[in-house]
Design a protein around this motif. Sequence first.
Motif, PDB file in Angstrom:
ATOM      1  N   GLY A 111     -57.585  63.573 -29.783  1.00  0.00           N
ATOM      2  CA  GLY A 111     -57.771  64.951 -30.215  1.00  0.00           C
ATOM      3  C   GLY A 111     -57.126  65.234 -31.558  1.00  0.00           C
ATOM      4  N   ARG A 112     -57.032  66.532 -31.872  1.00  0.00           N
ATOM      5  CA  ARG A 112     -56.420  66.974 -33.127  1.00  0.00           C
ATOM      6  C   ARG A 112     -54.996  67.462 -32.859  1.00  0.00           C
ATOM      7  NH1 ARG A 112     -60.990  71.098 -35.541  1.00  0.00           N
ATOM      8  NH2 ARG A 112     -62.826  70.050 -34.700  1.00  0.00           N
ATOM      9  N   TYR A 113     -54.072  67.056 -33.747  1.00  0.00           N
ATOM     10  CA  TYR A 113     -52.665  67.419 -33.582  1.00  0.00           C
ATOM     11  C   TYR A 113     -52.188  68.220 -34.793  1.00  0.00           C
ATOM     12  CZ  TYR A 113     -52.505  64.222 -29.633  1.00  0.00           C
ATOM     13  OH  TYR A 113     -52.736  63.615 -28.423  1.00  0.00           O
ATOM     14  N   SER A 114     -51.581  69.385 -34.537  1.00  0.00           N
ATOM     15  CA  SER A 114     -51.102  70.257 -35.611  1.00  0.00           C
ATOM     16  C   SER A 114     -49.843  69.678 -36.235  1.00  0.00           C
ATOM     17  CB  SER A 114     -50.787  71.651 -35.058  1.00  0.00           C
ATOM     18  OG  SER A 114     -51.942  72.253 -34.525  1.00  0.00           O
ATOM     19  N   ILE A 115     -49.851  69.533 -37.564  1.00  0.00           N
ATOM     20  CA  ILE A 115     -48.682  68.966 -38.243  1.00  0.00           C
ATOM     21  C   ILE A 115     -48.119  69.876 -39.333  1.00  0.00           C
ATOM     22  CG2 ILE A 115     -49.401  66.605 -37.753  1.00  0.00           C
ATOM     23  CD1 ILE A 115     -50.372  66.360 -40.630  1.00  0.00           C
ATOM     24  N   TRP A 116     -48.877  70.915 -39.768  1.00  0.00           N
ATOM     25  CA  TRP A 116     -48.432  71.732 -40.910  1.00  0.00           C
ATOM     26  C   TRP A 116     -49.215  73.026 -40.937  1.00  0.00           C
ATOM     27  CZ3 TRP A 116     -51.256  73.374 -45.238  1.00  0.00           C
ATOM     28  CH2 TRP A 116     -50.537  73.780 -46.368  1.00  0.00           C
ATOM     29  N   GLN A 117     -48.540  74.105 -41.369  1.00  0.00           N
ATOM     30  CA  GLN A 117     -49.206  75.396 -41.508  1.00  0.00           C
ATOM     31  C   GLN A 117     -48.710  76.107 -42.768  1.00  0.00           C
ATOM     32  OE1 GLN A 117     -48.812  77.853 -38.040  1.00  0.00           O
ATOM     33  NE2 GLN A 117     -49.785  76.376 -36.672  1.00  0.00           N
ATOM     34  N   ARG A 118     -49.609  76.908 -43.335  1.00  0.00           N
ATOM     35  CA  ARG A 118     -49.256  77.717 -44.506  1.00  0.00           C
ATOM     36  C   ARG A 118     -49.887  79.099 -44.371  1.00  0.00           C
ATOM     37  NH1 ARG A 118     -51.832  77.316 -50.595  1.00  0.00           N
ATOM     38  NH2 ARG A 118     -50.582  78.988 -51.531  1.00  0.00           N
ATOM     39  N   LEU A 121     -49.739  85.753 -48.010  1.00  0.00           N
ATOM     40  CA  LEU A 121     -50.187  87.119 -47.746  1.00  0.00           C
ATOM     41  C   LEU A 121     -49.604  88.054 -48.798  1.00  0.00           C
ATOM     42  CD1 LEU A 121     -51.639  89.116 -45.843  1.00  0.00           C
ATOM     43  CD2 LEU A 121     -49.518  89.246 -44.527  1.00  0.00           C
ATOM     44  N   THR A 122     -50.483  88.841 -49.418  1.00  0.00           N
ATOM     45  CA  THR A 122     -50.052  89.820 -50.405  1.00  0.00           C
ATOM     46  C   THR A 122     -50.313  91.218 -49.862  1.00  0.00           C
ATOM     47  OG1 THR A 122     -50.543  88.336 -52.258  1.00  0.00           O
ATOM     48  CG2 THR A 122     -50.346  90.694 -52.757  1.00  0.00           C
ATOM     49  N   ILE A 123     -49.229  91.926 -49.570  1.00  0.00           N
ATOM     50  CA  ILE A 123     -49.292  93.346 -49.230  1.00  0.00           C
ATOM     51  C   ILE A 123     -48.172  93.999 -50.033  1.00  0.00           C
ATOM     52  CG2 ILE A 123     -49.113  95.100 -47.433  1.00  0.00           C
ATOM     53  CD1 ILE A 123     -50.143  93.124 -45.441  1.00  0.00           C
ATOM     54  N   VAL A 124     -48.531  94.599 -51.155  1.00  0.00           N
ATOM     55  CA  VAL A 124     -47.591  95.086 -52.178  1.00  0.00           C
ATOM     56  C   VAL A 124     -46.958  93.886 -52.880  1.00  0.00           C
ATOM     57  CG1 VAL A 124     -45.608  96.524 -52.707  1.00  0.00           C
ATOM     58  CG2 VAL A 124     -47.189  97.220 -50.898  1.00  0.00           C
ATOM     59  N   LEU A 125     -46.216  93.048 -52.147  1.00  0.00           N
ATOM     60  CA  LEU A 125     -45.638  91.833 -52.712  1.00  0.00           C
ATOM     61  C   LEU A 125     -46.267  90.620 -52.034  1.00  0.00           C
ATOM     62  CD1 LEU A 125     -41.881  92.914 -52.810  1.00  0.00           C
ATOM     63  CD2 LEU A 125     -43.530  92.981 -54.684  1.00  0.00           C
ATOM     64  N   THR A 126     -46.116  89.448 -52.653  1.00  0.00           N
ATOM     65  CA  THR A 126     -46.710  88.223 -52.119  1.00  0.00           C
ATOM     66  C   THR A 126     -45.661  87.396 -51.387  1.00  0.00           C
ATOM     67  OG1 THR A 126     -48.368  88.113 -53.871  1.00  0.00           O
ATOM     68  CG2 THR A 126     -47.886  86.069 -52.690  1.00  0.00           C
ATOM     69  N   GLN A 127     -46.019  86.972 -50.176  1.00  0.00           N
ATOM     70  CA  GLN A 127     -45.184  86.050 -49.415  1.00  0.00           C
ATOM     71  C   GLN A 127     -45.994  84.792 -49.162  1.00  0.00           C
ATOM     72  OE1 GLN A 127     -43.804  87.507 -45.631  1.00  0.00           O
ATOM     73  NE2 GLN A 127     -42.213  85.941 -45.472  1.00  0.00           N
ATOM     74  N   ASP A 128     -45.456  83.642 -49.533  1.00  0.00           N
ATOM     75  CA  ASP A 128     -46.159  82.371 -49.404  1.00  0.00           C
ATOM     76  C   ASP A 128     -45.222  81.373 -48.730  1.00  0.00           C
ATOM     77  OD1 ASP A 128     -47.687  80.098 -49.629  1.00  0.00           O
ATOM     78  OD2 ASP A 128     -48.237  80.426 -51.725  1.00  0.00           O
ATOM     79  N   GLU A 129     -45.538  80.995 -47.496  1.00  0.00           N
ATOM     80  CA  GLU A 129     -44.689  80.074 -46.742  1.00  0.00           C
ATOM     81  C   GLU A 129     -45.509  78.920 -46.209  1.00  0.00           C
ATOM     82  OE1 GLU A 129     -42.180  81.681 -43.782  1.00  0.00           O
ATOM     83  OE2 GLU A 129     -41.420  83.315 -45.022  1.00  0.00           O
ATOM     84  N   ALA A 130     -44.969  77.706 -46.320  1.00  0.00           N
ATOM     85  CA  ALA A 130     -45.612  76.502 -45.800  1.00  0.00           C
ATOM     86  C   ALA A 130     -44.539  75.636 -45.152  1.00  0.00           C
ATOM     87  CB  ALA A 130     -46.320  75.747 -46.911  1.00  0.00           C
ATOM     88  N   HIS A 131     -44.796  75.199 -43.920  1.00  0.00           N
ATOM     89  CA  HIS A 131     -43.805  74.420 -43.181  1.00  0.00           C
ATOM     90  C   HIS A 131     -44.506  73.409 -42.279  1.00  0.00           C
ATOM     91  CE1 HIS A 131     -40.641  77.324 -44.279  1.00  0.00           C
ATOM     92  NE2 HIS A 131     -41.512  78.260 -43.977  1.00  0.00           N
TER      93      HIS A 131
END
Length: 230
Positions: A111-118, A121-131
């Motif tokens: 199957g498929r295995y989750s290894i990373w997410q990002r 989102l910009t609402i007034v300011l931009t937040q960008d997270e990847a882990h």
Amino acid sequence: MRRALVAALVLVAIAAVAIAVLVRRGFKSTEAVAPAAVHATLSPGVLPRAGIHRYAQSGFEEATAGPLKIHRAFPPQAILVVSGAGDVVQEEWRYSKQHLEATRTRVTKTGRYSIWQRTRLTIVLTQDEAHDAKPVTLSRPNHLRVGRHWVQDYRVGGVRTLSRNRVAGRCGAGCFVVVADSTVSGAHPGTERDVTWESEKSGLTVRETIDRRIGGSFPYRMHLEERLIR
């Protein structure tokens, strides 16, 4: 002293104007733009294959910060960009220019295995997270059948997700309806229900609904329905 006071007042006025402009921008979502090309080196047989796919979508997202509430509709079309290398597939969902979510999954015989997410989102300011996702968990088993179920328990950054997944029905030949009920704790506590119509032939999501509610200091809600166009 007077010049300093005038300068301070000017800065306050500029800051107020800047905040007002940012808030006005935050109330609107604009349609995402597709890349000119996709560069990928996926191994033969790994699904989904690299490419650009377009989805018709409808829905909204809403965020609250103190007395300020921003409610905005998603644009009528979203873009899915599939890329990757070897047995790792990256799926980048561009719901709007202001909202992007991406995942990387390792495709194996089981199957498929989750290894990373990002998430960006910009609402007034931009937040960008990847882990990285820790530990790696099974996000979608091969050979789906109605009644099959599995659980994911993992962390991405400061957020823990417990997801209970089940195959609820069929949507045609080689197409299955998968329901995922998730509870999120940590920095952004909340709940989410995803209902996806999955094609085993292409590995693509052909239809999906997302209902997300996040609490904490800055409550957020998202409701989205999308359908593959091409």
